[in-house]
Design an enzyme around this catalytic site. Structure first.
Site, short mmCIF file in Angstrom:
data_model
loop_
_atom_site.label_atom_id
_atom_site.label_comp_id
_atom_site.label_asym_id
_atom_site.label_seq_id
_atom_site.Cartn_x
_atom_site.Cartn_y
_atom_site.Cartn_z
N GLU A 136 -7.12 -12.72 4.80
CA GLU A 136 -6.53 -13.54 3.74
C GLU A 136 -5.40 -14.39 4.29
O GLU A 136 -4.75 -14.01 5.27
CB GLU A 136 -5.91 -12.64 2.65
CG GLU A 136 -6.88 -12.01 1.71
CD GLU A 136 -6.21 -11.18 0.62
OE1 GLU A 136 -5.00 -10.89 0.73
OE2 GLU A 136 -6.91 -10.81 -0.32
N LYS A 137 -5.13 -15.49 3.65
CA LYS A 137 -3.91 -16.24 3.91
C LYS A 137 -2.74 -15.30 3.64
O LYS A 137 -2.73 -14.57 2.66
CB LYS A 137 -3.85 -17.45 2.95
CG LYS A 137 -2.58 -18.26 3.04
CD LYS A 137 -2.66 -19.24 4.19
CE LYS A 137 -1.33 -19.97 4.42
NZ LYS A 137 -1.36 -20.68 5.72
N HIS A 149 5.76 -8.85 -6.08
CA HIS A 149 4.66 -7.93 -6.39
C HIS A 149 4.77 -7.64 -7.89
O HIS A 149 5.67 -6.92 -8.32
CB HIS A 149 4.82 -6.67 -5.55
CG HIS A 149 3.77 -5.64 -5.81
ND1 HIS A 149 3.16 -4.92 -4.82
CD2 HIS A 149 3.21 -5.20 -6.96
CE1 HIS A 149 2.28 -4.09 -5.34
NE2 HIS A 149 2.30 -4.25 -6.64
N LYS A 205 7.47 1.89 -3.34
CA LYS A 205 8.31 1.23 -4.34
C LYS A 205 9.57 2.04 -4.58
O LYS A 205 9.54 3.27 -4.56
CB LYS A 205 7.51 1.09 -5.65
CG LYS A 205 6.31 0.17 -5.52
CD LYS A 205 5.38 0.29 -6.71
CE LYS A 205 4.12 -0.55 -6.48
NZ LYS A 205 3.06 -0.18 -7.45
N GLY A 259 -0.98 -1.11 0.84
CA GLY A 259 -0.27 -1.54 2.04
C GLY A 259 -0.69 -0.83 3.31
O GLY A 259 -0.22 -1.16 4.39
N ARG A 281 13.52 5.16 -8.54
CA ARG A 281 12.89 6.39 -8.03
C ARG A 281 13.93 7.20 -7.27
O ARG A 281 14.56 6.70 -6.33
CB ARG A 281 11.73 6.04 -7.11
CG ARG A 281 10.59 5.37 -7.85
CD ARG A 281 9.36 5.38 -6.98
NE ARG A 281 8.31 4.57 -7.58
CZ ARG A 281 7.06 4.55 -7.15
NH1 ARG A 281 6.70 5.29 -6.10
NH2 ARG A 281 6.15 3.80 -7.75
N GLU A 311 -2.86 -5.55 -9.79
CA GLU A 311 -1.76 -6.02 -8.94
C GLU A 311 -1.95 -7.48 -8.57
O GLU A 311 -3.04 -7.87 -8.14
CB GLU A 311 -1.74 -5.23 -7.63
CG GLU A 311 -1.22 -3.83 -7.74
CD GLU A 311 -1.07 -3.17 -6.37
OE1 GLU A 311 -0.97 -1.94 -6.34
OE2 GLU A 311 -1.07 -3.86 -5.33
N ARG A 339 -5.76 4.35 -11.93
CA ARG A 339 -5.11 5.61 -12.30
C ARG A 339 -3.87 5.30 -13.12
O ARG A 339 -3.46 4.14 -13.21
CB ARG A 339 -4.66 6.33 -11.02
CG ARG A 339 -3.71 5.46 -10.21
CD ARG A 339 -2.98 6.18 -9.10
NE ARG A 339 -1.89 5.38 -8.58
CZ ARG A 339 -1.98 4.45 -7.65
NH1 ARG A 339 -3.15 4.18 -7.09
NH2 ARG A 339 -0.92 3.76 -7.27
N GLU A 378 -5.33 -6.21 -5.82
CA GLU A 378 -6.12 -5.00 -5.99
C GLU A 378 -5.89 -4.39 -7.36
O GLU A 378 -4.99 -4.80 -8.09
CB GLU A 378 -5.83 -3.97 -4.88
CG GLU A 378 -4.39 -3.69 -4.59
CD GLU A 378 -4.20 -2.89 -3.29
OE1 GLU A 378 -3.98 -1.68 -3.41
OE2 GLU A 378 -4.27 -3.46 -2.18
C1 MV4 Z 1 -0.39 -9.39 0.98
C2 MV4 Z 1 0.83 -9.96 1.37
C3 MV4 Z 1 0.86 -11.28 1.73
N1 MV4 Z 1 -0.28 -12.01 1.71
N2 MV4 Z 1 -1.50 -10.16 0.98
C4 MV4 Z 1 1.35 -4.98 0.16
C5 MV4 Z 1 0.77 -3.94 -0.74
C6 MV4 Z 1 -0.68 -4.20 -0.79
N3 MV4 Z 1 -1.17 -3.87 -2.07
C7 MV4 Z 1 -0.82 -5.63 -0.45
N4 MV4 Z 1 0.42 -6.05 0.16
C8 MV4 Z 1 0.61 -7.31 0.61
N5 MV4 Z 1 -0.49 -8.11 0.61
C9 MV4 Z 1 -1.41 -11.43 1.35
N6 MV4 Z 1 -2.52 -12.18 1.34
C10 MV4 Z 1 1.96 -9.16 1.39
C11 MV4 Z 1 1.84 -7.83 1.04
C12 MV4 Z 1 3.05 -7.10 1.22
C13 MV4 Z 1 3.43 -6.69 2.51
C14 MV4 Z 1 2.63 -6.90 3.62
C15 MV4 Z 1 3.04 -6.51 4.89
C16 MV4 Z 1 4.26 -5.87 5.06
C17 MV4 Z 1 5.07 -5.63 3.97
C18 MV4 Z 1 4.67 -6.04 2.68
C19 MV4 Z 1 5.47 -5.80 1.59
C20 MV4 Z 1 5.06 -6.18 0.36
C21 MV4 Z 1 3.85 -6.85 0.18
#
Ligand code: MV4
Length: 453
Positions: A200-201, A208, A237, A165, A338, A275, A292, A288
């Site tokens: 990305e879209k 998640h 989280k 993030g 947590r 993920e 670990r 991603e």
């Molecule tokens: C995203 C998404 C929506 N669309 N990717 C958050 C953790 C990281 N591993 C990837 N994340 C996200 N990726 C796409 N294409 C939404 C998240 C996301 C998020 C993004 C912005 C602000 C808060 C968020 C909370 C959870 C997930």
């Protein structure tokens, strides 16, 4: 044969690794900072070596000092835990070249998955669904706008070197895109020394959901089911559970197969996590891989009965996994809360200090992984997590009721914690209904009076 392990970490995960080693008859060496002298991991390890000052950059991030400690104490392997050097390909390589086993994947796999654009392209080529977006990184603004238009707004701009993030920006139209594109690149350059971004879209209100992977050095790759980690705040989280209340058995099977394919594409070994984002229609997309052991691994351990830390050590030792996919039974439902030294009523401000009284819950179906005790002082230098409460039972309902019961027994005086927040969530109809997406926490906080905490 691994006979002695250096634990390159602190807190509850250091303790968790010591416990696995004890049961395997493996000796342990703790390394610690000057701020962690009174830490349980230092007291419970067979040996301990101080590696520097309180700041992580002076101690837990000092690869040179950790490897020196490893050589002085003649260890066979290093367990990096999570955070710190756990996903540092250079460190894994240094261990390898000093003839010390790194308990984790090969440095090559860490590198592939560490570059989020390379990771995405690698798994996409292997046939795993990814979020529609740019083909790799883009540096030209005019070209980037074209791609954003083609994908269709809203889009998300992500740092190649980011992950978890960090370094992400959302754009809703051409004008905001131009601005966010520059902000994202500048932030990425500052934070990671690498300004490369990809597009990305933007998936709105996704869940998640991540899959636990275990792979040996003989080519066997298994999945241990999923964890739903949708309850998070600012990419931290707060609650993880397994199984996900959202997945059908059909979707679970498809995602499990995709997760294995993704790990195989990186020739992955040891424990790792794939993920996915899952939209309301049940479309899932790889985003991603974490190379670990993760904070939330106990959820999977309680559902499957498999000790992931022991398996990591077996695999690093070159042993074959002693079971197949069909042998893994998903028999329980587990929920992890947590416990952070933070004040939920004050925008989750850190609350370090001395714990005047500590009493952890117990009883049927309750596990507490924590390094703290009555009289322990939480140092201000590290993250605020002071423990994890994992409650499990035969059904989600039992796990939920047990979580509420255990949270009610949990006594921590002298500092603020997230315990009252978790009690409120465990009794919230939206959460109980299994309806939480990544938008849940913001909504929950906006409709919940903070005097409850
Ligand atoms: C995203 C998404 C929506 N669309 N990717 C958050 C953790 C990281 N591993 C990837 N994340 C996200 N990726 C796409 N294409 C939404 C998240 C996301 C998020 C993004 C912005 C602000 C808060 C968020 C909370 C959870 C997930």
């Amino acid at each position: 044969m691994i006979q002695k392990i250096l634990i390159a970490n602190r807190g509850e995960i250091a303790l968790r690794i010591i416990r696995a080693c004890r049961e395997l008859g493996i000796k342990t060496l703790a390394v610690y900072s000057e701020a962690d002298v009174q830490s349980l991991h230092v007291q419970l390890a067979d040996e301990a070596i101080c590696i520097g000052g309180p700041k992580s950059s002076d101690s837990y991030l000092r690869a040179d000092r950790i490897i020196s400690a490893a050589e002085i104490a003649d260890v066979d392997a290093i367990h990096p835990g999570y955070g710190f050097l756990s996903e540092n390909a250079k460190f894994a390589e240094q261990c390898e070249s000093c003839n010390i086993k790194f308990i984790g994947p090969k440095s090559k796999s860490i590198r592939i998955m560490g570059d989020k654009a390379v990771a995405k392209e690698t798994v996409r080529k292997a046939g795993v669904s990814t979020v529609p977006g740019s083909d790799g990184p883009i540096d030209n603004e005019a070209e980037a706008v074209k791609v954003a238009r083609k994908i269709g707004y809203p889009v998300i701009i992500k740092a190649v070197a980011g992950g978890g993030g960090r370094g992400m920006r959302i754009a809703h139209n051409d004008v905001s895109f131009a601005k966010e594109f520059h902000v994202a690149r500048n932030e990425a350059e500052k934070a990671f020394g690498n300004g490369a971004v990809y597009i990305e879209k933007y998936i709105e209100k996704p869940r998640h959901i991540e899959f636990q992977i275990l792979a040996d050095s003989h080519g066997k790759v298994l999945h241990l089911g999923e964890r739903d980690c949708s309850v998070q705040r600012r990419h931290q989280k707060l609650i993880e559970e397994s199984p996900s209340p959202f997945l059908t058995s059909d979707l679970r099977k498809k995602m499990g197969k995709a997760a294995i394919k993704a790990a195989e594409a990186a020739e992955y070994q040891n424990a790792g996590t794939i993920e996915f984002l899952v939209d309301a229609k049940g479309n899932f997309y790889f985003i991603e891989m974490n190379t670990r052991i993760q904070v939330e691994h106990p959820v999977t351990e309680e559902v499957t009965g498999i000790d992931l830390i022991k398996q990591q050590i077996h695999v690093a030792n070159g042993e074959k996994l002693g079971f197949d996919q069909g042998d893994i039974k998903f028999e329980k439902h587990a929920i992890e809360c947590r416990i952070n030294a933070e004040d939920p009523a004050r925008n989750f401000a850190p609350s370090p200090g001395t714990i005047s009284l500590y009493y952890a819950p117990g009883g049927h179906g309750v596990r507490v992984d924590s390094h703290v005790y009555s009289g322990y002082t939480i140092p201000p230098y590290y993250d605020s997590m002071i423990g994890k409460l994992i409650c499990y039972g035969s059904t989600r309902k039992v796990a939920l009721q047990r979580s509420y019961r255990a949270l009610s027994e949990y006594l921590i005086r002298g500092i603020k914690t997230t315990i009252p927040l978790h009690k409120a969530i465990m009794s919230d109809p939206v959460f109980i209904d299994g309806k939480a997406t990544t938008a849940y926490m913001e909504d929950f906080m906006s409709r919940t009076p903070t005097d409850l905490f």
